[in-house]
Design an enzyme around this catalytic site. Structure first.
Site, PDB file in Angstrom:
ATOM      1  CB  CYS A 121      21.223  28.900  -8.674  1.00 43.51           C
ATOM      2  SG  CYS A 121      19.850  29.161  -7.539  1.00 43.51           S
TER       3      CYS A 121
ATOM      4  CG  PHE B 249      34.169  -1.291  -7.925  1.00 40.31           C
ATOM      5  CD1 PHE B 249      35.553  -1.364  -7.890  1.00 40.31           C
ATOM      6  CD2 PHE B 249      33.570  -0.178  -8.484  1.00 40.31           C
ATOM      7  CE1 PHE B 249      36.322  -0.323  -8.409  1.00 40.31           C
ATOM      8  CE2 PHE B 249      34.332   0.859  -8.992  1.00 40.31           C
ATOM      9  CZ  PHE B 249      35.708   0.780  -8.952  1.00 40.31           C
TER      10      PHE B 249
ATOM     11  CG  HIS C  31       4.127   3.297   3.006  1.00 39.79           C
ATOM     12  ND1 HIS C  31       4.032   2.100   2.324  1.00 39.79           N
ATOM     13  CD2 HIS C  31       5.277   3.214   3.726  1.00 39.79           C
ATOM     14  CE1 HIS C  31       5.068   1.335   2.624  1.00 39.79           C
ATOM     15  NE2 HIS C  31       5.848   1.981   3.471  1.00 39.79           N
TER      16      HIS C  31
ATOM     17  CG  HIS D 222      -2.037   0.910   1.189  1.00 39.04           C
ATOM     18  ND1 HIS D 222      -3.352   0.522   1.337  1.00 39.04           N
ATOM     19  CD2 HIS D 222      -2.073   2.259   1.011  1.00 39.04           C
ATOM     20  CE1 HIS D 222      -4.134   1.584   1.269  1.00 39.04           C
ATOM     21  NE2 HIS D 222      -3.378   2.651   1.064  1.00 39.04           N
TER      22      HIS D 222
ATOM     23  CG  HIS E 285      18.330  25.151  -5.104  1.00 32.92           C
ATOM     24  ND1 HIS E 285      18.503  26.293  -5.837  1.00 32.92           N
ATOM     25  CD2 HIS E 285      17.252  24.530  -5.632  1.00 32.92           C
ATOM     26  CE1 HIS E 285      17.581  26.364  -6.795  1.00 32.92           C
ATOM     27  NE2 HIS E 285      16.805  25.292  -6.685  1.00 32.92           N
TER      28      HIS E 285
END
Lengths: 341, 341
Positions: A197, A316, A164, A162, A301
């Protein structure tokens, strides 16, 4: 109570959560979904879960049907709210008490619908629940970071089918977040710009890794993707804190998320995946009790990172921190752009 | 040629190895072993692999039966030896040419025997092959680190059932090794001791995480184990460089390795696992061409790390660098100590 342990050579924390106690015989050859005669996340079974912390419910009293999104404490939490954060040295190691919170966000009452199948308005409700829980948990100064994530599919670690997501609040800033925050701060200090940005602008200009652009959001495959079809969803305009998004912004984010999840589902035939929300942490308590409960890490950000679980993490990768990715991010972006959704 | 790409926010390198080219349809729901009509690692099929680089062979010419251990180039290498190491910036990122080496060590001619089933003398031969290849690859100054690892079982990333390990030489020091080397150097600079020696002494005194002690080696579960039944095998006496082990030392190491692998196989019913050899890197070329081809990172302490693949790495772990381990290292050590081997 679980315990946080520090490895002085790997520089990582581990939560030893033995209340979920696993003995040798508990480890099966193949991971399996828990067998549940009736799903505890469905309507009518609200009494099979701990009492709800929050719900978006047009009708009915708490812990009854009628909800659209429901937030409950995890029945088997890896960290608990009760107690005091204690930290001490132990030989060459460190150990800390396992204080925190562990919540489950049930995204829909419908058992057979994944997040990708919900309507943008339903996904907006899920995002509103995320925001509400972030803001609330930030009032507890012991909790230094909130990790909001989703495991979709057994191979991605979901034990219940279900749909979630989960929210784990931890008593220290996790290593991945700490690194990102540090890089952002240093970059801003020297250039007075946000490195994210810069990265977003560079990607929008070069274009080959862009999957889909919306007015205020953009989905792309990261240049140094560790895994095939890894994805990132960024707000285009600088914003350090997910919790500051208003309802209209969450509405557009919901559209972008549905687009991303549907493309993935179409191209890779509903693969298992994990996503995680990266946002700036709450204000630290050493600054006193502020009026503003948000974050002050303005040079961060916020964004969403998604990893489909298509390949094995082998010796690895584990041993080196180096990843091998057999699908270029440019190819992955092209397949996702051309998805017939 | 494959490409190494740098993520400026995660501080990690990724090898984009598209020669192994994976398109959406190549990702199956479940990982599967390659179907091979006749195994290329068995006697008589030597011509199905690239020509051998090294072999321990009591009889027969190269690339024929008669060998005990055989080392070949990987048929689908993630990095190639040919070319020049080129590194440049690209927007906010960095990119480097995928120079390196990728070898396969076939541990036994017998198809149905795992490393745990081999005799100590046979395992000693495998270790001798590791040592030979380390020493040889170090002569190539472009290669800054050699990663020796083994994937056992499909869920641990092994695509061929016939027992083998791999050696990948990379053009820079991997993040995990770099962190360990830095910690060791800083610890030594301030205390003139090895942090690993301190850790080993502390563990031998406390005892609860020790699995088995030999005259010169010790097996233990790490205090901050990320995964259930994680194991470490250390030389008790300080030694920075695996390649300096003499034949007698490799003989005792083989006994300790067999003991570790048999305990694991018995307690967890032959689980998938990865192990990796951590050792000091070769001398760096900026120091000129030295007479001594070994490592000069004397404050490091070589060891073997083993991770059984019993649990899923889910969204939380991936997104935070925090691990949740449901089995305490003390319980795991007790189960392994009591193994009926």
């Amino acid at each position: 109570m679980s315990e946080l342990r520090w490895d002085p050579l790997k520089l990582h924390w581990v939560i030893i959560a033995t209340e979920r106690g696993r003995r040798p015989r508990d480890f099966q050859a193949e991971p399996q979904e828990k067998e549940v005669a009736s799903c505890p996340f469905c309507y009518g079974n609200e009494d099979k879960t701990p009492a709800e912390i929050f719900a978006i419910r047009p009708s009915g009293p708490a812990n009854s049907p009628g909800w659209k999104v429901r937030v409950i404490p995890n029945k088997y939490p890896v960290l608990r709210v009760e107690g005091e954060v204690k930290s001490k040295g132990y030989g060459v190691y460190d150990v800390m008490s396992g204080i925190g919170a562990h919540e489950v966000i049930i995204e829909t009452p419908r058992h057979d619908q994944g997040l990708a199948d919900l309507s943008p308005s339903e996904i907006t409700d899920v995002l509103k629940a995320y925001r509400t829980r972030y803001v609330d948990l930030r009032r507890d100064f012991r909790l230094r970071y909130m990790v909001l994530f989703k495991n979709h599919g057994i191979r991605a670690g979901a034990t219940l089918a279900h749909s979630h997501s989960q929210l784990i609040a931890v008593p220290l800033t996790p290593p991945v977040a700490a690194t990102e925050l540090k890089i952002c701060r240093e970059f801003f200090e020297s250039k007075e710009r946000c490195i994210f940005c810069d990265l977003i602008n560079f990607e929008l200009e070069s274009g080959s890794r862009i999957v889909k652009e919306f007015p205020n959001f953009v989905t792309m495959t990261p240049y140094a993707s560790c895994f095939p079809f890894e994805l990132r969803l960024y707000p285009k305009k600088h914003s350090h804190d997910f919790a500051l998004m208003d309802d209209a912004q969450l509405g557009e984010l919901a559209i972008a998320m549905k687009d991303m999840l549907l493309r993935l589902k179409t191209v890779l035939k509903d693969p298992p995946y994990n996503f995680i929300l990266h946002t700036a942490p709450p204000r630290q308590p050493r600054l006193g009790k502020p009026e503003y409960w948000g974050s002050i890490e303005y040079d961060y950000h916020w964004h969403i990172e998604l990893v489909p679980r298509l390949t094995q993490i082998a010796g690895f990768e584990w041993g080196t921190g180096f990843y091998i990715n057999p699908t270029s991010p440019e190819d992955a972006a092209a397949f996702l752009r051309e998805a017939d959704i």
